[in-house]
Design a protein around this motif. Structure first.
Motif, PDB file in Angstrom:
ATOM      1  N   VAL A  68      -4.141  -3.725   9.295  1.00 27.06           N
ATOM      2  CA  VAL A  68      -3.032  -3.739   8.388  1.00 27.06           C
ATOM      3  C   VAL A  68      -1.899  -4.843   8.849  1.00 27.06           C
ATOM      4  CG1 VAL A  68      -1.094  -2.233   7.767  1.00 27.06           C
ATOM      5  CG2 VAL A  68      -3.260  -1.306   8.387  1.00 27.06           C
ATOM      6  N   LEU A  69      -1.758  -5.855   7.847  1.00 29.12           N
ATOM      7  CA  LEU A  69      -1.070  -7.138   8.309  1.00 29.12           C
ATOM      8  C   LEU A  69       0.449  -6.802   8.118  1.00 29.12           C
ATOM      9  CD1 LEU A  69      -2.628  -9.368   5.367  1.00 29.12           C
ATOM     10  CD2 LEU A  69      -3.349  -9.209   7.888  1.00 29.12           C
ATOM     11  N   VAL A  70       1.030  -7.547   9.170  1.00 29.95           N
ATOM     12  CA  VAL A  70       2.456  -7.297   9.376  1.00 29.95           C
ATOM     13  C   VAL A  70       3.549  -7.207   8.152  1.00 29.95           C
ATOM     14  CG1 VAL A  70       4.660  -8.271  10.452  1.00 29.95           C
ATOM     15  CG2 VAL A  70       2.416  -8.055  11.627  1.00 29.95           C
ATOM     16  N   GLY A  71       3.221  -8.394   7.289  1.00 37.82           N
ATOM     17  CA  GLY A  71       4.066  -8.585   6.145  1.00 37.82           C
ATOM     18  C   GLY A  71       5.683  -8.787   6.350  1.00 37.82           C
ATOM     19  N   PHE A 248       2.630 -14.310  -0.672  1.00 41.02           N
ATOM     20  CA  PHE A 248       3.217 -13.176  -0.203  1.00 41.02           C
ATOM     21  C   PHE A 248       3.291 -12.017  -1.396  1.00 41.02           C
ATOM     22  CE2 PHE A 248       6.986 -10.336   0.333  1.00 41.02           C
ATOM     23  CZ  PHE A 248       6.975 -10.045   1.648  1.00 41.02           C
ATOM     24  N   ARG A 249       3.511 -12.265  -2.421  1.00 43.76           N
ATOM     25  CA  ARG A 249       3.732 -11.334  -3.632  1.00 43.76           C
ATOM     26  C   ARG A 249       2.259 -10.647  -3.851  1.00 43.76           C
ATOM     27  NH1 ARG A 249       8.145 -11.622  -7.130  1.00 43.76           N
ATOM     28  NH2 ARG A 249       9.443 -13.277  -6.952  1.00 43.76           N
ATOM     29  N   THR A 253       3.308  -8.100   0.765  1.00 47.22           N
ATOM     30  CA  THR A 253       4.345  -6.994   0.493  1.00 47.22           C
ATOM     31  C   THR A 253       3.853  -5.656   1.097  1.00 47.22           C
ATOM     32  OG1 THR A 253       3.665  -6.230  -1.804  1.00 47.22           O
ATOM     33  CG2 THR A 253       5.174  -8.129  -1.691  1.00 47.22           C
ATOM     34  N   PRO A 254       4.635  -4.835   1.362  1.00 44.40           N
ATOM     35  CA  PRO A 254       4.123  -3.655   1.919  1.00 44.40           C
ATOM     36  C   PRO A 254       3.259  -3.057   1.036  1.00 44.40           C
ATOM     37  CG  PRO A 254       6.681  -3.892   2.575  1.00 44.40           C
ATOM     38  CD  PRO A 254       6.089  -5.240   1.677  1.00 44.40           C
ATOM     39  N   LYS A 255       3.600  -2.846  -0.154  1.00 43.00           N
ATOM     40  CA  LYS A 255       2.629  -2.064  -1.341  1.00 43.00           C
ATOM     41  C   LYS A 255       1.457  -2.706  -1.422  1.00 43.00           C
ATOM     42  CE  LYS A 255       2.830  -0.691  -6.290  1.00 43.00           C
ATOM     43  NZ  LYS A 255       1.605  -1.583  -6.761  1.00 43.00           N
ATOM     44  N   VAL A 258      -0.693  -1.939   1.869  1.00 44.08           N
ATOM     45  CA  VAL A 258      -0.948  -0.645   1.889  1.00 44.08           C
ATOM     46  C   VAL A 258      -2.029  -0.409   0.678  1.00 44.08           C
ATOM     47  CG1 VAL A 258      -0.456   1.741   1.297  1.00 44.08           C
ATOM     48  CG2 VAL A 258       1.187   0.559   2.851  1.00 44.08           C
ATOM     49  N   GLU A 259      -1.987  -0.822  -0.457  1.00 44.67           N
ATOM     50  CA  GLU A 259      -2.966  -0.564  -1.154  1.00 44.67           C
ATOM     51  C   GLU A 259      -4.444  -0.895  -1.130  1.00 44.67           C
ATOM     52  OE1 GLU A 259      -1.179  -1.729  -4.837  1.00 44.67           O
ATOM     53  OE2 GLU A 259      -0.106   0.105  -5.177  1.00 44.67           O
ATOM     54  N   ALA A 260      -4.282  -2.403  -0.360  1.00 42.51           N
ATOM     55  CA  ALA A 260      -5.613  -3.217  -0.161  1.00 42.51           C
ATOM     56  C   ALA A 260      -6.177  -2.890   1.197  1.00 42.51           C
ATOM     57  CB  ALA A 260      -5.453  -4.889  -0.146  1.00 42.51           C
ATOM     58  N   GLU A 261      -5.283  -2.531   2.084  1.00 45.16           N
ATOM     59  CA  GLU A 261      -5.936  -2.497   3.475  1.00 45.16           C
ATOM     60  C   GLU A 261      -5.842  -0.732   4.073  1.00 45.16           C
ATOM     61  OE1 GLU A 261      -4.397  -5.181   6.129  1.00 45.16           O
ATOM     62  OE2 GLU A 261      -5.533  -6.721   5.204  1.00 45.16           O
TER      63      GLU A 261
END
Length: 272
Positions: A68-71, A248-249, A253-255, A258-261
């Motif tokens: 889960v990347l930091v972002g 980044f977009r 981003t957090p969204k 979360v959705e990808a990973e």
């Protein structure tokens, strides 16, 4: 679920050298990392390099891990970067002066560019290596260096706006090769031209010459060369900034993270 983020043992013992490897506290931190992974059904870490380290160091099961990347906070997207004036080209670095940041090498870069007075280094923050970094800068007699205390988020966004290049990490610790820190994502969100060290982690996540410029780790000369390349190539600097914000977009981003990973893994664990 265990959101590990980093290893307590690696951070305190291997990277920062706060405790000797054979000390009681080091053994306690090692055991804490090991048993936290052993007892968890899912362990979150920020890069595949970190996952590999946990599996090797603590004997953890690779199947338990999820990257889960930091972002960063999307609020940094709102920053608008300025074009350099004719006599000032600002290079920004900020952080807690941890060993993995490689402050010595950033100062070496400033020293290598001392005959380019238009290149100004702004160093924001404080922490573990601040005193020795300040003393080293004083020994070098760096006139184009500004040391700035901690800034709040608004002040930090303003500092990014005023910079033409933002620096990531360049340390020679093993942890430095396993992380892409929050500062890199923040500066990418703001559309900055980012220079950071080439490592397995940075190459896992960033594309050299597209959304960041990667250079040799632990080398002031390499950092200086990257800065001058961006100073003399405004088109490259602009392209890196545009691509950084786009990346980044789409991915950081957090969204998006979360959705990808994270969500696919949670759904797989919990069922439909």
């Amino acid at each position: 679920m265990f959101d590990a983020f980093v290893s307590l043992y690696d951070t305190s013992v291997e990277d920062r050298g706060l405790f000797a490897r054979d000390s009681l506290l080091a053994r306690l931190l090692w055991a804490t990392d090991r048993w936290a992974c052993k007892l968890a059904d899912l362990v979150l870490l920020d890069t595949q390099q970190h996952i590999d380290y946990f599996c090797e160091e603590f004997g953890a099961d690779p199947a338990k891990f999820q990257r889960v990347l930091v972002g960063a906070d999307p609020a940094f997207i709102t920053a608008e970067l300025s074009e350099p004036s004719s006599d000032r080209f600002v290079v920004l670095h900020y952080g807690k002066f941890a060993p993995l940041h490689g402050m010595q090498f950033i100062l070496d870069a400033a020293n290598a560019l001392r005959d380019r007075p238009e290149v100004v280094f702004k160093i924001v923050g404080g922490g573990q290596t601040f005193d020795e970094s300040k003393a080293y800068a004083e020994r070098l007699g760096l006139e184009s260096l500004e040391l700035i205390p901690w800034l709040d988020h608004d002040g930090l966004r303003q500092a990014i706006r005023e910079a033409q290049v933002c620096l990531g990490i360049f340390g020679e610790t093993r942890k430095a090769s396993r992380v892409v820190p929050n500062k890199v994502y923040q500066c990418m969100a703001a559309g900055a031209a980012v220079v950071t060290g080439r490592s397995p982690a940075s190459e896992e996540i960033l594309v050299d010459g597209e959304d960041a410029l990667l250079c040799e780790m632990a080398s002031g000369e390499a950092i200086a060369d990257a800065i001058i390349r961006l100073r003399e190539d405004p088109a490259l600097r602009s392209r890196l900034g545009r691509n950084a914000t786009s990346s980044f977009r789409e991915r950081f981003t957090p969204k998006a993270i979360v959705e990808a990973e994270l969500l696919p893994r949670l759904r797989a664990l919990t069922g439909p």
